[in-house]
Structures are given as structure tokens and as C-alpha cells.
Write a protein that holds these residues in place. Structure first.
Motif, PDB file in Angstrom:
ATOM      1  N   UNK A 155       0.817  -1.219   0.000  1.00 16.05           N
ATOM      2  CA  UNK A 155       0.000   0.000   0.000  1.00 16.05           C
ATOM      3  C   UNK A 155       0.850   1.268   0.000  1.00 16.05           C
ATOM      4  N   UNK A 156       2.161   1.112   0.119  1.00 16.21           N
ATOM      5  CA  UNK A 156       3.032   2.281   0.248  1.00 16.21           C
ATOM      6  C   UNK A 156       3.321   2.914  -1.111  1.00 16.21           C
ATOM      7  N   UNK A 157       3.257   4.226  -1.146  1.00 17.87           N
ATOM      8  CA  UNK A 157       3.603   4.922  -2.375  1.00 17.87           C
ATOM      9  C   UNK A 157       4.359   6.197  -2.034  1.00 17.87           C
ATOM     10  N   UNK A 158       5.360   6.545  -2.838  1.00 14.83           N
ATOM     11  CA  UNK A 158       6.116   7.781  -2.605  1.00 14.83           C
ATOM     12  C   UNK A 158       6.149   8.612  -3.889  1.00 14.83           C
ATOM     13  N   UNK A 159       6.535   9.859  -3.727  1.00  9.74           N
ATOM     14  CA  UNK A 159       6.710  10.746  -4.873  1.00  9.74           C
ATOM     15  C   UNK A 159       8.189  11.011  -5.091  1.00  9.74           C
ATOM     16  N   UNK A 160       8.603  11.027  -6.348  1.00 13.70           N
ATOM     17  CA  UNK A 160       9.988  11.408  -6.676  1.00 13.70           C
ATOM     18  C   UNK A 160      10.133  12.901  -6.370  1.00 13.70           C
ATOM     19  N   UNK A 161      11.318  13.419  -6.042  1.00  8.79           N
ATOM     20  CA  UNK A 161      12.593  12.700  -6.025  1.00  8.79           C
ATOM     21  C   UNK A 161      12.841  11.913  -4.738  1.00  8.79           C
ATOM     22  N   UNK A 162      13.569  10.825  -4.882  1.00  9.78           N
ATOM     23  CA  UNK A 162      13.997   9.981  -3.759  1.00  9.78           C
ATOM     24  C   UNK A 162      15.486   9.736  -3.939  1.00  9.78           C
ATOM     25  N   UNK A 163      16.197   9.769  -2.823  1.00  5.82           N
ATOM     26  CA  UNK A 163      17.641   9.502  -2.902  1.00  5.82           C
ATOM     27  C   UNK A 163      17.950   8.146  -2.278  1.00  5.82           C
ATOM     28  N   UNK A 164      18.959   7.465  -2.814  1.00  6.41           N
ATOM     29  CA  UNK A 164      19.390   6.181  -2.264  1.00  6.41           C
ATOM     30  C   UNK A 164      19.658   6.362  -0.767  1.00  6.41           C
ATOM     31  N   UNK A 165      19.146   5.443   0.057  1.00  9.28           N
ATOM     32  CA  UNK A 165      19.345   5.535   1.502  1.00  9.28           C
ATOM     33  C   UNK A 165      18.213   6.257   2.237  1.00  9.28           C
ATOM     34  N   UNK A 166      17.340   6.942   1.508  1.00  9.19           N
ATOM     35  CA  UNK A 166      16.203   7.614   2.165  1.00  9.19           C
ATOM     36  C   UNK A 166      15.357   6.597   2.930  1.00  9.19           C
ATOM     37  N   UNK A 167      14.884   7.007   4.129  1.00 11.73           N
ATOM     38  CA  UNK A 167      13.987   6.136   4.890  1.00 11.73           C
ATOM     39  C   UNK A 167      12.586   6.291   4.305  1.00 11.73           C
ATOM     40  N   UNK A 168      12.036   5.193   3.813  1.00  9.66           N
ATOM     41  CA  UNK A 168      10.704   5.236   3.200  1.00  9.66           C
ATOM     42  C   UNK A 168       9.640   4.962   4.255  1.00  9.66           C
ATOM     43  N   UNK A 169       9.876   3.960   5.116  1.00  9.13           N
ATOM     44  CA  UNK A 169       8.990   3.683   6.249  1.00  9.13           C
ATOM     45  C   UNK A 169       9.906   3.450   7.443  1.00  9.13           C
ATOM     46  N   UNK A 170       9.653   4.151   8.550  1.00  6.74           N
ATOM     47  CA  UNK A 170      10.510   3.864   9.701  1.00  6.74           C
ATOM     48  C   UNK A 170       9.779   2.910  10.648  1.00  6.74           C
ATOM     49  N   UNK A 171      10.554   2.035  11.242  1.00  5.92           N
ATOM     50  CA  UNK A 171      10.049   1.040  12.185  1.00  5.92           C
ATOM     51  C   UNK A 171       8.788   0.320  11.682  1.00  5.92           C
ATOM     52  N   UNK A 172       8.927  -0.315  10.556  1.00 10.53           N
ATOM     53  CA  UNK A 172       7.759  -0.973   9.953  1.00 10.53           C
ATOM     54  C   UNK A 172       7.221  -2.078  10.865  1.00 10.53           C
ATOM     55  N   UNK A 173       5.911  -2.086  11.073  1.00  7.92           N
ATOM     56  CA  UNK A 173       5.196  -3.078  11.899  1.00  7.92           C
ATOM     57  C   UNK A 173       5.842  -3.248  13.286  1.00  7.92           C
ATOM     58  N   UNK A 174       6.468  -2.174  13.770  1.00  7.37           N
ATOM     59  CA  UNK A 174       7.136  -2.201  15.086  1.00  7.37           C
ATOM     60  C   UNK A 174       8.211  -3.281  15.181  1.00  7.37           C
ATOM     61  N   UNK A 175       8.831  -3.596  14.042  1.00  9.60           N
ATOM     62  CA  UNK A 175       9.875  -4.634  14.055  1.00  9.60           C
ATOM     63  C   UNK A 175      11.243  -4.039  14.391  1.00  9.60           C
ATOM     64  N   UNK A 176      11.297  -2.722  14.542  1.00  5.46           N
ATOM     65  CA  UNK A 176      12.593  -2.078  14.800  1.00  5.46           C
ATOM     66  C   UNK A 176      13.443  -2.002  13.546  1.00  5.46           C
ATOM     67  N   UNK A 177      12.809  -2.074  12.386  1.00  2.00           N
ATOM     68  CA  UNK A 177      13.506  -2.113  11.097  1.00  2.00           C
ATOM     69  C   UNK A 177      12.933  -1.014  10.198  1.00  2.00           C
ATOM     70  N   UNK A 178      13.813  -0.308   9.502  1.00  2.00           N
ATOM     71  CA  UNK A 178      13.351   0.709   8.554  1.00  2.00           C
ATOM     72  C   UNK A 178      13.358   0.150   7.134  1.00  2.00           C
ATOM     73  N   UNK A 179      12.579   0.786   6.284  1.00  2.00           N
ATOM     74  CA  UNK A 179      12.587   0.450   4.861  1.00  2.00           C
ATOM     75  C   UNK A 179      13.329   1.573   4.138  1.00  2.00           C
ATOM     76  N   UNK A 180      14.410   1.192   3.428  1.00  2.41           N
ATOM     77  CA  UNK A 180      15.282   2.188   2.801  1.00  2.41           C
ATOM     78  C   UNK A 180      15.240   2.091   1.277  1.00  2.41           C
ATOM     79  N   UNK A 181      15.303   3.238   0.612  1.00  5.24           N
ATOM     80  CA  UNK A 181      15.390   3.266  -0.851  1.00  5.24           C
ATOM     81  C   UNK A 181      16.764   2.768  -1.278  1.00  5.24           C
TER      82      UNK A 181
END
Lengths: 123, 421
Positions: free
Chosen positions: A88-114
Motif C-alpha cells: 500500500x506504500x507509495x512515494x513521490x519522486x525525487x527519492x535519494x538512495x538511503x532515504x527512509x521510506x517507512x521507519x520502524x515498519x510493523x514495530x519490528x525495529x527495522x526501517x525500509x530504505x530506498x
């Protein structure tokens, strides 16, 4: 639970088949050809986890998909949950490599990075 | 009238080999560099390889394919290296001029040296002649990967994969994560073709069956693929009658090997190796036509991108030597692969351009353990190296000290020697 189990080690290309005997503490390992094997097998049998890579929707870029990666391993059994959340996640450009797209996804303590840079383009 | 387009070096291909060669050429002082890329962005096939595991040798960390490419793309931007996108090279000429079709039209570009970095492509269905109809839904694993990871289309919901190459295994996992059912992977050989890590993390993790000694013997479906026939094969890889299974699918992915992209090279008359399907090169990575160099998967198929970029840098060494010396008549010492080895690269060495050490890259013909790789100069053993474990899927190398015995030799040969138990 199986008390005798086999784990294929993936630390190096050799791919040792490690026999794990869980009938006594500490567990006994055989078939490994180095000491990294039992450490891998122990983790694989108690808390298997994987890096997850996938793509999410991006608007305004040269391609419609942005590749992403988890900032660290996620528990193996939660991989599908992360995939569902990202569908369900969607972003708008511009995005840079390493950008945090979702932080702490599902409370797993893990981020989603571009994992790539995508400039904004005008159509 | 348009000015004559002239460069010190034209690099054909904007994937990892081409980008790394451009960055290295800049570091070595060249400022007149052009990268020619047929896609609308730099990065090559890595852009669709969104899984991680790239860069352990180069960057000492695990990157995804796009992240690995990004490092080189950013350097190319930062250094202001010129590149041409959506540009097709239609012909190479012996005078090192290159015919390019792009937005600028059909233009002849001149170069003092040309680096071939066009990569490789997957073997298509025609390469193995599977009987049956020719419906939609039969495609290479890499094509399915591009559709999914770059364009966002899943090519099927019930998928079978033929060939256990790494791209096929990675697509088995990738399509499963995206909700498709991968019903199986077939491998005609008795052992898997992909690395163990991918067998475990792409197949075992998702309970996807691997059918060893099996192949697809028929494709059913008119408009769209409806099913495949899977058969067991004997030791001569011939299907065994009576073992046929009918499996309903809506997509068949092929992961049956890679071939260097050398139609342009062939067109200009560059000599190709039957074993690697890439150009025959000397230790400076120069092809049989002076001023034409090759690196990356167009030269020989690599299993690790880190080795591709390292080779691109070595290729620039050769280019620099060529640009400063312009010697064409050098003595070549022939290098050949013998018993147990599929090929060796380079296929010749030039005593004048040798450094203190020279590496020879090779692949073995079949999996083995406890073997010696031996290297001979005119039949005299000059080096041997013990390998505890070798597989055809992994490229290996042996490094040799360059001494007079090597410099004065007529032939260098490599061979695999099996240790007797």
C-alpha cells in the motif's frame, strides 16, 4: 519438534550439511567444516531471519517502481506481513538512495530504505 | 556542418563494466570519454537485480543491485563524464569509428580506443528447442524480473521455472513474495546450477520443489501457456519415457544460461572464443582488432559484479598503455586451458605489457573437490594451487609471478589435476 535436524550452511559456497542433535544441552553439531557453521545453524533453528528486498510504487519518476531494502534482518515468519504493508506504500519522486521510506515498519525495529536515486521528471 | 565527434575512449554499455571503466579512465587522466547506453538510464541490468549480496569485495558491505549501480552512476555525474542515452551502436569499424543512432540522428563517432562493455543476455527458448506450441507466457527469468521490478507487472500467478541458474532461483523467491505460486524448478543436470545460498533462501524457505535430472519436454496452450510436461532425464540428459508429468501453469520462466552480447564485435571481425563466446583477449584485455578492448560479461560471464568492475579497471590499464605506446606488433604468448578446465581468460599474454604478477581466470568443467590447478610454461610446471572445492558456477583464478621462464615461453597452459585419494 524434531530433535535431529539438518541445516545447510550458507556462510560460504561449500554449503555444509550440518546435523544438529537437540537431545541434550548444549546442542551437538556435526558435518560442519568450520566453526562458523554451528553459529549459523543455532540461529537458523532458533530465530531465522532474512534481509527483505522488494519494490514500492513511486510517482513522477522515470520508472514506476522504487527498489527498497530492510535496514536489517526481519524474522523469517514476518516477511509476508512486511510485503503486505508495503503493497500500500507509495512515494513521490525525487527519492535519494538511503532515504527512509517507512521507519520502524510493523514495530519490528527495522526501517525500509530506498536503494536507488530517482529524480523527478516532468511528463 | 556538424563538428567531427572525436573521443579518446568510447565505452559501449552503461552497466557496471562500462561505468567502472569510465570512472577509472577519468582517474587515469583521460577527459575525453563517452559512454553509449541503449536504455534511457545508466546502470544496466543491476537496476532490475533488486536483491542484495552485491559489493562485498568492492565496498565491504552488502548492497542491492541498484545501490551498487548508484555508486558508479553518482561518480559519473560528479566527474562530469559524458554519456549518451537511448543510443544504439549499429556498427563498429576497424578504424575505431562507431556508428550510433540516437536523438542526434545517425552519426559516426571516432575514438582512439573503444571499450566493449555490452554485457550478456539470457539464452532464450530457441536455444534449447522445447517442443510444443508458442504461446505467450514463456519468457526468460530476466525478462520477468524487469517486468516485475522496474515496471511493476507480475507475469504469472502459477509459475514453473526451467533451469536452476541464480536468476531463476531469485525469481522463484521474488514471485512468491509477490503472491504468485511457484510450483517448481527443474534442472536437467544432477546438481543445481545456482549457489547454495540461493537454493536455501529462495527455494527451501518457500517450500518450492527442485526437480533435479528433469526438464520441460512440452509446452501446451494456444494464446497463453496452459501447462507444461515435465520429464525425468537419464544420464545422457535424454527424457525417460513414462516419467511425464502434466503441470498446469500460466508462466514458464527460463533460466538456462547467459551468452555474451557479441553481434557488434563479430560484425567488425573481432575474433571470438568458442568457450567463452566473448572476444579472445591478451593480458591487456585487447581484442584481435587493435584499439578494441573488452571487459565484464561481454568478455566472459562473471558470477559476481565486483569482479566485473575490477576487470573494467584492468581494461583501462590496457587502454592507457595502448594510448601512450601505440605498439601493435607485440609478441603474443598463447594461453590455453587443458584437462578439466572449460576456459581461461586472457587467451594470450604480451611480454612487453606484463606486470610483476598475472592472474588467469578460469572455470572448471565439473564439480570436484581436492584438485590442483597447475600452470605450465612450455610444459614446465611453474605454479600449482590446491582448491578444496570447485564448481562450474564459480569463476576462479590463479596468480602467477612473472619471471623469465614465463616471458620466454611459447605456450602457457593451465590444467586441473585430480589428487588421488
Amino acid at each position: 519438534m524434531n530433535e535431529l535436524q539438518e541445516v545447510i550452511c550458507i556462510i560460504c559456497p561449500k554449503g555444509c550439511h550440518i546435523e544438529v542433535d537437540r537431545r541434550q544441552e548444549p546442542w551437538e553439531f556435526s558435518g560442519n567444516s568450520c566453526k562458523r557453521g554451528p553459529i549459523y545453524a543455532q540461529k537458523e533453528l532458533t530465530a531465522p531471519s532474512r534481509m527483505l528486498t522488494t519494490t514500492i510504487a513511486i510517482k513522477g519518476a522515470i520508472v514506476p517502481r522504487l527498489p527498497v531494502v530492510t535496514s536489517s534482518d526481519v524474522p523469517k515468519e514476518r516477511m509476508m506481513d512486511v510485503m503486505k504493508a508495503l503493497a500500500k506504500t507509495q512515494v513521490d519522486a525525487p527519492i535519494k538512495v538511503g532515504d527512509v521510506i517507512v521507519s520502524n515498519i510493523l514495530d519490528l525495529g527495522v526501517d525500509i530504505l530506498a536503494t536507488r536515486t530517482l529524480e523527478r521528471i516532468s511528463h | 556542418m556538424k563538428a567531427r565527434k572525436e573521443y579518446d575512449v568510447i565505452i559501449i554499455g552503461g552497466g557496471p563494466a562500462g561505468l567502472a571503466a569510465a570512472v577509472e579512465a577519468h582517474a587515469r587522466g583521460l577527459r575525453s570519454i563517452l559512454i553509449v547506453e541503449r536504455e534511457n538510464q545508466l546502470g544496466g541490468i543491476l537496476l532490475q537485480c533488486i536483491h542484495n549480496g552485491f559489493g562485498l569485495h568492492e565496498f565491504k558491505e552488502e548492497l542491492t543491485g541498484p545501490a551498487f549501480a548508484q555508486r558508479y552512476i553518482d561518480k559519473v555525474y560528479e566527474l562530469g563524464i559524458e554519456y549518451l542515452l537511448e543510443a544504439s551502436v549499429t556498427m563498429l569499424n576497424p578504424d575505431r569509428s562507431v556508428m550510433i543512432v540516437s536523438k542526434e540522428g545517425f552519426v559516426r563517432y571516432f575514438a582512439k580506443a573503444v571499450i566493449l562493455a555490452m554485457g550478456c543476455q539470457e539464452r532464450p527458448r530457441g536455444a534449447i528447442s522445447i517442443p510444443g506450441s508458442r504461446p505467450a507466457g514463456v519468457l526468460t527469468a530476466g525478462a520477468a524480473q524487469k517486468y516485475l521490478n522496474m515496471d511493476g507487472y507480475l507475469v504469472g500467478e502459477k509459475v514453473f521455472i526451467l533451469g536452476s541458474g541464480d536468476i531463476g532461483l531469485i525469481m522463484a523467491r521474488r514471485m512468491t513474495l509477490e503472491g504468485a505460486k511457484v510450483v517448481g524448478v527443474a534442472e536437467i543436470q544432477r546438481q543445481p546450477n545456482g549457489i547454495t545460498r540461493n537454493i536455501v533462501q529462495c527455494l527451501h524457505d518457500f517450500h518450492i520443489p527442485l526437480y533435479l535430472s528433469h526438464t520441460v519436454t512440452r509446452i501446451y496452450g494456444k494464446e497463453r501457456i496452459q501447462a507444461i510436461e515435465l520429464s525425468q532425464v537419464d544420464e545422457n540428459l535424454k527424457p525417460i519415457e513414462g516419467t511425464e508429468q502434466y503441470i498446469e501453469v500460466d508462466a514458464l520462466l527460463l533460466s538456462i544460461g547467459l551468452l555474451p552480447n557479441n553481434s557488434l564485435s563479430e560484425g567488425v571481425g573481432i575474433a571470438l572464443s568458442k568457450a567463452t563466446k566473448g572476444p579472445i583477449v591478451s593480458n591487456d584485455l585487447q581484442t584481435s582488432i587493435p584499439g578494441y578492448f573488452a571487459c565484464g560479461n561481454v568478455l566472459h560471464v562473471h558470477d559476481v559484479v565486483d569482479y566485473v568492475v575490477a576487470e573494467a579497471r584492468r581494461c583501462v590499464d590496457g587502454v592507457m598503455h595502448y594510448l601512450s605506446n601505440q605498439i601493435s606488433e607485440e609478441r603474443h604468448i598463447e594461453v590455453t586451458a587443458h584437462t578439466g578446465l572449460h576456459y581461461v581468460v586472457p587467451q594470450s599474454i604480451k611480454p612487453q605489457t606484463l606486470g610483476a604478477k598475472q592472474r588467469f581466470y578460469f572455470r572448471v568443467k565439473s564439480p570436484d573437490h581436492r584438485v590442483k590447478i597447475q600452470i605450465f610454461a612450455d610444459g614446465m610446471l611453474i605454479k600449482e594451487s590446491l582448491k578444496s572445492h570447485v564448481v562450474p558456477a564459480e569463476m576462479e583464478y590463479i596468480e602467477v609471478d612473472i619471471n623469465d621462464a614465463v616471458r620466454q615461453a611459447q605456450h602457457i597452459t593451465l590444467a586441473l589435476h585430480k589428487e588421488e585419494a
